[in-house]
Design a protein around this motif. Structure first.
Motif, PDB file in Angstrom:
ATOM      1  N   ALA A 209       0.809  -1.223   0.000  1.00  0.00           N
ATOM      2  CA  ALA A 209       0.000   0.000   0.000  1.00  0.00           C
ATOM      3  C   ALA A 209       0.840   1.270   0.000  1.00  0.00           C
ATOM      4  O   ALA A 209       0.446   2.286  -0.579  1.00  0.00           O
ATOM      5  CB  ALA A 209      -0.956   0.005   1.191  1.00  0.00           C
ATOM      6  N   THR A 210       1.983   1.249   0.650  1.00  0.00           N
ATOM      7  CA  THR A 210       2.788   2.471   0.776  1.00  0.00           C
ATOM      8  C   THR A 210       3.959   2.506  -0.187  1.00  0.00           C
ATOM      9  O   THR A 210       4.767   3.433  -0.141  1.00  0.00           O
ATOM     10  CB  THR A 210       3.321   2.605   2.213  1.00  0.00           C
ATOM     11  OG1 THR A 210       4.114   1.453   2.531  1.00  0.00           O
ATOM     12  CG2 THR A 210       2.175   2.719   3.206  1.00  0.00           C
ATOM     13  N   GLU A 243      -7.974  -0.218   5.616  1.00  0.00           N
ATOM     14  CA  GLU A 243      -8.069   1.205   5.314  1.00  0.00           C
ATOM     15  C   GLU A 243      -6.762   1.770   4.785  1.00  0.00           C
ATOM     16  O   GLU A 243      -6.738   2.851   4.189  1.00  0.00           O
ATOM     17  CB  GLU A 243      -8.497   1.976   6.562  1.00  0.00           C
ATOM     18  CG  GLU A 243      -9.896   1.613   7.058  1.00  0.00           C
ATOM     19  CD  GLU A 243     -10.292   2.399   8.288  1.00  0.00           C
ATOM     20  OE1 GLU A 243      -9.446   3.188   8.781  1.00  0.00           O
ATOM     21  OE2 GLU A 243     -11.431   2.235   8.762  1.00  0.00           O
ATOM     22  N   GLU A 244      -5.665   1.054   4.993  1.00  0.00           N
ATOM     23  CA  GLU A 244      -4.369   1.528   4.506  1.00  0.00           C
ATOM     24  C   GLU A 244      -4.255   1.432   2.990  1.00  0.00           C
ATOM     25  O   GLU A 244      -3.407   2.077   2.385  1.00  0.00           O
ATOM     26  CB  GLU A 244      -3.238   0.725   5.160  1.00  0.00           C
ATOM     27  CG  GLU A 244      -3.181   0.853   6.671  1.00  0.00           C
ATOM     28  CD  GLU A 244      -2.125  -0.041   7.288  1.00  0.00           C
ATOM     29  OE1 GLU A 244      -1.094  -0.295   6.612  1.00  0.00           O
ATOM     30  OE2 GLU A 244      -2.324  -0.499   8.436  1.00  0.00           O
ATOM     31  N   THR A 246      -5.450   2.598  -0.133  1.00  0.00           N
ATOM     32  CA  THR A 246      -6.228   3.672  -0.736  1.00  0.00           C
ATOM     33  C   THR A 246      -6.543   3.345  -2.193  1.00  0.00           C
ATOM     34  O   THR A 246      -6.026   2.369  -2.754  1.00  0.00           O
ATOM     35  CB  THR A 246      -5.453   4.990  -0.673  1.00  0.00           C
ATOM     36  OG1 THR A 246      -4.261   4.859  -1.468  1.00  0.00           O
ATOM     37  CG2 THR A 246      -5.069   5.321   0.767  1.00  0.00           C
ATOM     38  N   ASP A 247      -7.380   4.177  -2.798  1.00  0.00           N
ATOM     39  CA  ASP A 247      -7.685   3.947  -4.207  1.00  0.00           C
ATOM     40  C   ASP A 247      -6.436   4.103  -5.067  1.00  0.00           C
ATOM     41  O   ASP A 247      -6.241   3.359  -6.038  1.00  0.00           O
ATOM     42  CB  ASP A 247      -8.806   4.878  -4.677  1.00  0.00           C
ATOM     43  CG  ASP A 247      -8.492   6.349  -4.453  1.00  0.00           C
ATOM     44  OD1 ASP A 247      -7.590   6.663  -3.656  1.00  0.00           O
ATOM     45  OD2 ASP A 247      -9.160   7.200  -5.078  1.00  0.00           O
ATOM     46  N   ARG A 248      -5.562   5.061  -4.706  1.00  0.00           N
ATOM     47  CA  ARG A 248      -4.323   5.246  -5.478  1.00  0.00           C
ATOM     48  C   ARG A 248      -3.427   4.023  -5.340  1.00  0.00           C
ATOM     49  O   ARG A 248      -2.839   3.551  -6.318  1.00  0.00           O
ATOM     50  CB  ARG A 248      -3.586   6.500  -5.005  1.00  0.00           C
ATOM     51  CG  ARG A 248      -2.289   6.755  -5.755  1.00  0.00           C
ATOM     52  CD  ARG A 248      -1.677   8.084  -5.367  1.00  0.00           C
ATOM     53  NE  ARG A 248      -2.511   9.198  -5.813  1.00  0.00           N
ATOM     54  CZ  ARG A 248      -2.233  10.470  -5.569  1.00  0.00           C
ATOM     55  NH1 ARG A 248      -1.172  10.796  -4.861  1.00  0.00           N
ATOM     56  NH2 ARG A 248      -3.033  11.416  -6.016  1.00  0.00           N
ATOM     57  N   SER A 273     -15.432  -0.103  -1.396  1.00  0.00           N
ATOM     58  CA  SER A 273     -14.424   0.751  -0.770  1.00  0.00           C
ATOM     59  C   SER A 273     -13.698   1.510  -1.860  1.00  0.00           C
ATOM     60  O   SER A 273     -13.891   1.251  -3.058  1.00  0.00           O
ATOM     61  CB  SER A 273     -13.429  -0.107   0.023  1.00  0.00           C
ATOM     62  OG  SER A 273     -12.697  -0.954  -0.854  1.00  0.00           O
ATOM     63  N   GLY A 274     -12.854   2.443  -1.472  1.00  0.00           N
ATOM     64  CA  GLY A 274     -12.083   3.174  -2.473  1.00  0.00           C
ATOM     65  C   GLY A 274     -11.208   2.237  -3.288  1.00  0.00           C
ATOM     66  O   GLY A 274     -11.083   2.392  -4.518  1.00  0.00           O
ATOM     67  N   ALA A 275     -10.610   1.238  -2.611  1.00  0.00           N
ATOM     68  CA  ALA A 275      -9.729   0.300  -3.308  1.00  0.00           C
ATOM     69  C   ALA A 275     -10.509  -0.586  -4.273  1.00  0.00           C
ATOM     70  O   ALA A 275     -10.104  -0.768  -5.429  1.00  0.00           O
ATOM     71  CB  ALA A 275      -8.984  -0.554  -2.289  1.00  0.00           C
TER      72      ALA A 275
END
Length: 417
Positions: A209-210, A243-244, A246-248, A273-275
């Motif tokens: 995610a990051t 929640e970590e 994200t859509d991006r 969800s956004g993802a």
């Protein structure tokens, strides 16, 4: 050594102005421009197949390139060809777009109208970066040379309609037919793929995610290789960590998987969800699984309308899969198609939970008997969606390679075994 620069510009006027300026840059060697995203990726893939050294140092992407949007194209190039520096040419030089371009993998941004000094400065800096990367890696650069895999999302009209089982069997069918397949659990808070396949895992989709630059090695570290050959990217064991993603982050992850595997099947669950929304938006085919009852069909209609309102996907771009179908029910596929305004898969999955009970309870749905009518239907659905490579001999014999018990519906219909 001259700097090779490949312009990717669809607008004829922009092509002329950009190539004119590029030809004036010192030590620059502009190559013939490409006019769309497909031609750009095909050109880079062809050059990479010869040698990484054949790739241009710099690719200049115009904001109006298509059909793939500029930022997504930049991400695709950055993932597949990590030693190629990409510059975005855009009329919007705002800090927000600059940050987005960097997040997607661009190495620089040049504002329109074009300025010689600015263009020269950016090209020089990016060319030096590209040369440095190649020198540092000694030519051992991971390159995605594939044309890009097929992404299928599987969502549920509501919980319990069979979306996860559908996703698993579609991925298994693709893998068994000889295609490289990845199965992703994007139901981030309640994903059950690990339970259905009876596996213990350490890494999950959250671990990516990051990361803004998902290289092949990073991706390989995050996926779990199942005994069937499937590459699994699983939901986190702690649902709150979903929640970590994200859509991006989801876009980057799906893009990386698309570049690495021929088929990517994503279980999006029943909650948006956004993802999961980003995955549905990016998918080549978005499936929505429903059962033929009033509550589920209303849920399917509600989901389709929500996707349309949020501009995620239009109804006509969605395919409904009818699960637990029986001939006696009042709600048949044509009625569901009329209610939802979507396409409906020609293959309906029959209601026969007795066949599934033992495999589901044991967490071994990948070992489901090939004589199961449910499995046969789901693998036929995979063929309908174009997810399988079925050699001519296997098609005549009525089975996909790798599963000798999966007898096709064609044989059954014609009176075969």
């Amino acid at each position: 050594m001259p700097t090779r620069i490949l312009p990717a510009v669809g607008d004829p006027d922009a092509v002329r102005s950009l190539t004119t300026l590029l030809s004036q840059l010192p030590d620059a060697e502009p190559v013939a421009p490409v006019v769309d995203s497909t031609q750009l990726v095909d050109t880079l893939s062809r050059l990479a197949a010869e040698s990484v050294d054949e790739l241009p140092e710099v690719v200049v992407v115009h904001e109006r390139i298509g059909p793939v949007p500029a930022l997504e194209l930049i991400r695709d190039v950055a993932l597949r060809f990590p030693a190629v520096g990409v510059i975005l040419v855009t009329s919007d030089a705002s800090p927000g777009l600059f940050q987005a371009a960097m997040d997607y993998g661009a190495r620089g941004l040049v504002a329109l109208p074009l300025n010689y000094e600015e263009l020269a400065s950016r090209v020089q800096a990016v060319a030096q970066w590209s040369t440095g990367v190649r020198r540092h890696l000694g030519g051992a650069v991971d390159v995605f040379t594939g044309v890009g895999g097929t992404v299928i999302t599987v969502s549920g009209a509501k919980g319990g309609v069979g979306a996860t089982l559908t996703a698993i069997q579609l991925a298994l069918a693709a893998q068994a037919s000889g295609r490289s397949a990845a199965l992703v659990d994007m139901d981030l808070q309640a994903g059950d793929i690990a339970s259905y396949l009876d596996i213990q895992f350490r890494r999950s989709v959250v671990d990516l995610a990051t990361i803004t630059d998902i290289s092949p090695r990073v991706l390989a570290d995050a996926v779990f290789r199942h005994d069937t050959g499937l590459a699994l990217l699983l939901a986190p064991g702690e649902g709150e960590r979903g929640e970590e993603v994200t859509d991006r982050a989801a876009r980057q992850i799906v893009g990386a998987l698309r570049s690495r595997y021929e088929v990517v099947v994503i279980d999006c669950g029943a909650q948006v969800s956004g993802a999961s929304a980003a995955a549905v938006e990016m998918a080549d085919r978005a499936l929505l699984v429903t059962t033929p009852d009033v509550v589920s069909v209303r849920g399917a209609k509600r989901t389709v309308r929500m996707w349309d309102r949020l501009q995620i996907r239009k109804a006509e771009e969605t395919t409904v899969v009818v699960n637990r179908h029986t001939r006696g029910t009042e709600i048949q596929p044509p009625l569901i198609q009329k209610i939802t305004g979507t396409a409906v898969a020609a293959t309906a999955v029959p209601a026969n939970f007795k066949e599934l009970h033992a495999a589901v309870d044991a967490g071994r749905v990948h070992e489901l008997d090939g004589r199961s009518t449910v499995k046969q239907a789901l693998w036929a659905l995979a063929a309908e969606l174009g997810l399988v490579n079925a050699p001519e001999g296997d098609r005549r014999g009525g089975r996909l390679r790798g599963d000798r018990g999966a007898v096709s519906f064609r044989r059954r219909r014609d009176g075969g075994g």
